[in-house]
Design a protein around this motif. Structure first.
Motif, PDB file in Angstrom:
ATOM      1  N   ARG A 171      31.821  76.344  75.864  1.00 51.06           N
ATOM      2  CA  ARG A 171      32.726  75.282  74.741  1.00 51.06           C
ATOM      3  C   ARG A 171      31.776  75.103  73.590  1.00 51.06           C
ATOM      4  N   ASP A 172      30.652  74.688  73.760  1.00 49.98           N
ATOM      5  CA  ASP A 172      29.633  74.418  72.626  1.00 49.98           C
ATOM      6  C   ASP A 172      29.592  75.517  71.754  1.00 49.98           C
ATOM      7  N   MET A 173      29.169  76.582  72.247  1.00 51.34           N
ATOM      8  CA  MET A 173      28.814  77.754  71.436  1.00 51.34           C
ATOM      9  C   MET A 173      30.198  78.153  70.853  1.00 51.34           C
ATOM     10  N   LEU A 174      31.414  77.968  71.389  1.00 50.06           N
ATOM     11  CA  LEU A 174      32.584  78.463  70.561  1.00 50.06           C
ATOM     12  C   LEU A 174      32.793  77.303  69.337  1.00 50.06           C
ATOM     13  N   ALA A 175      32.591  75.986  69.740  1.00 45.45           N
ATOM     14  CA  ALA A 175      32.758  74.788  68.536  1.00 45.45           C
ATOM     15  C   ALA A 175      31.652  75.253  67.461  1.00 45.45           C
ATOM     16  N   ALA A 176      30.452  75.683  67.779  1.00 44.74           N
ATOM     17  CA  ALA A 176      29.673  75.943  66.858  1.00 44.74           C
ATOM     18  C   ALA A 176      29.915  77.527  65.970  1.00 44.74           C
ATOM     19  N   ARG A 177      30.683  78.063  66.471  1.00 47.97           N
ATOM     20  CA  ARG A 177      31.387  79.340  65.932  1.00 47.97           C
ATOM     21  C   ARG A 177      29.901  80.230  65.978  1.00 47.97           C
ATOM     22  N   LYS A 178      29.199  80.379  67.164  1.00 48.83           N
ATOM     23  CA  LYS A 178      28.170  81.133  67.106  1.00 48.83           C
ATOM     24  C   LYS A 178      28.460  82.270  68.204  1.00 48.83           C
ATOM     25  N   THR A 179      28.058  83.427  68.069  1.00 54.91           N
ATOM     26  CA  THR A 179      27.925  84.556  69.225  1.00 54.91           C
ATOM     27  C   THR A 179      27.058  84.229  70.010  1.00 54.91           C
ATOM     28  N   PHE A 180      27.103  85.116  71.175  1.00 53.72           N
ATOM     29  CA  PHE A 180      26.317  85.119  72.313  1.00 53.72           C
ATOM     30  C   PHE A 180      24.657  85.265  71.761  1.00 53.72           C
ATOM     31  N   GLU A 181      24.714  86.327  70.874  1.00 58.23           N
ATOM     32  CA  GLU A 181      23.199  86.508  70.372  1.00 58.23           C
ATOM     33  C   GLU A 181      22.505  85.746  69.627  1.00 58.23           C
ATOM     34  N   GLU A 182      23.638  85.182  68.817  1.00 61.60           N
ATOM     35  CA  GLU A 182      22.842  84.035  67.900  1.00 61.60           C
ATOM     36  C   GLU A 182      22.516  82.798  68.865  1.00 61.60           C
ATOM     37  N   THR A 183      23.170  82.542  69.743  1.00 61.24           N
ATOM     38  CA  THR A 183      22.800  81.235  70.559  1.00 61.24           C
ATOM     39  C   THR A 183      21.704  81.775  71.354  1.00 61.24           C
ATOM     40  N   LEU A 184      21.595  82.638  71.944  1.00 62.69           N
ATOM     41  CA  LEU A 184      20.605  83.160  72.878  1.00 62.69           C
ATOM     42  C   LEU A 184      19.346  82.957  72.028  1.00 62.69           C
ATOM     43  N   ALA A 185      19.349  83.610  70.793  1.00 60.06           N
ATOM     44  CA  ALA A 185      18.223  83.603  69.963  1.00 60.06           C
ATOM     45  C   ALA A 185      17.649  82.342  69.372  1.00 60.06           C
ATOM     46  N   ASP A 186      18.509  81.061  69.519  1.00 60.01           N
ATOM     47  CA  ASP A 186      18.148  79.784  68.949  1.00 60.01           C
ATOM     48  C   ASP A 186      17.229  79.173  69.930  1.00 60.01           C
ATOM     49  N   GLY A 187      15.881  79.120  69.103  1.00 56.76           N
ATOM     50  CA  GLY A 187      14.800  78.246  70.042  1.00 56.76           C
ATOM     51  C   GLY A 187      15.151  77.080  70.501  1.00 56.76           C
TER      52      GLY A 187
END
Length: 241
Positions: free
Chosen positions: A198-214
């Motif tokens: 839900r948080d990832m979707l709300a941030a409009r981020k893809t899986f790859e973008e989110t997983l790369a976020d330190g």
């Protein structure tokens, strides 16, 4: 032959944009550069994913399809050599379905060398009946050779009625010949996996973008990785892309 994927469901808040974004990410993971289009006039969630380069097309005007906007979208599809992913809104569902049928848009898409694939979402809980009716209306509005992919979303409860699974329900049994594949989303525990997605979707981020976020916590990255792998495995099995 590339495919034109349209996510359709007359019921709002069932995960259409989630499915569209995951489908676009899956195609990208496979090495494609899908043309992504968001036609939702109210909640243009997919258009917020900057990394997916989504085009926003406002098809509705005073509750009806604007022919010029629709024609422009068809030109975009005609010019694409890659797969197309279209996220349609609940408010435009009926108008878009009727307009495409009345204007023979599925035939035009076929003549362009594309396969038309309709993705519709079925959810558990109180919206089960409404989404089953939406599934039936998609099958009616888009006859063969358009393919239908059903996404089962258990987030609001098991996708079943009176102890019967989706495949055992009358709605599916009557239309199973039209269903090319069933994609089952993972049953996410709301306070962990569900909250992460839900948080990832709300941030409009893809899986790859989110997983790369330190800044993302270790276990959150781990859970999102598991969700991504589970959904992509379902799409692998579906074999419709």
């Amino acid at each position: 032959m590339s495919n034109v994927h349209i996510v359709l469901q007359g019921k709002g808040g069932v995960g259409k944009s989630l499915a569209a974004s995951m489908l676009a990410q899956y195609l990208t993971k496979r090495g494609e550069s899908p043309l992504c289009i968001d036609t939702d006039p109210i909640n243009a969630t997919l258009a917020g994913f900057q990394s997916l380069n989504v085009s926003k097309v406002e098809l509705l005007e005073n509750g009806d399809i604007n022919p010029r906007k629709f024609d422009a979208m068809m030109e975009m599809i005609a010019g694409s050599k890659e797969s197309v992913v279209i996220d349609s809104g609940a408010s435009s569902y009926s108008a878009l379905s009727s307009y495409m049928f009345d204007n023979g848009a599925p035939d035009v898409i076929a003549d362009l060398g594309h396969k038309l694939v309709l993705h519709t979402i079925i959810v558990g809980g109180q919206s089960l009946i409404d989404t089953l009716q939406g599934f039936a209306s998609v099958a009616e509005a888009f006859p063969d050779p358009a393919a239908i992919v059903v996404w089962l979303n258990p987030y609001h409860g098991p996708v079943e009625a009176e102890g019967k699974s989706f495949e055992q329900l009358k709605a599916y049994r009557e239309l199973k010949d039209r269903v090319a594949a069933i994609v089952t989303l993972p049953d996410l525990r709301k306070e962990t996996f569900g909250a992460d997605v839900r948080d990832m979707l709300a941030a409009r981020k893809t899986f790859e973008e989110t997983l790369a976020d330190g800044d993302i916590a270790l276990m959150q990255r781990h859970r999102l990785g598991r969700v991504r792998d589970a959904v992509f495995a379902e799409l692998d099995k579906a074999k419709v892309v």
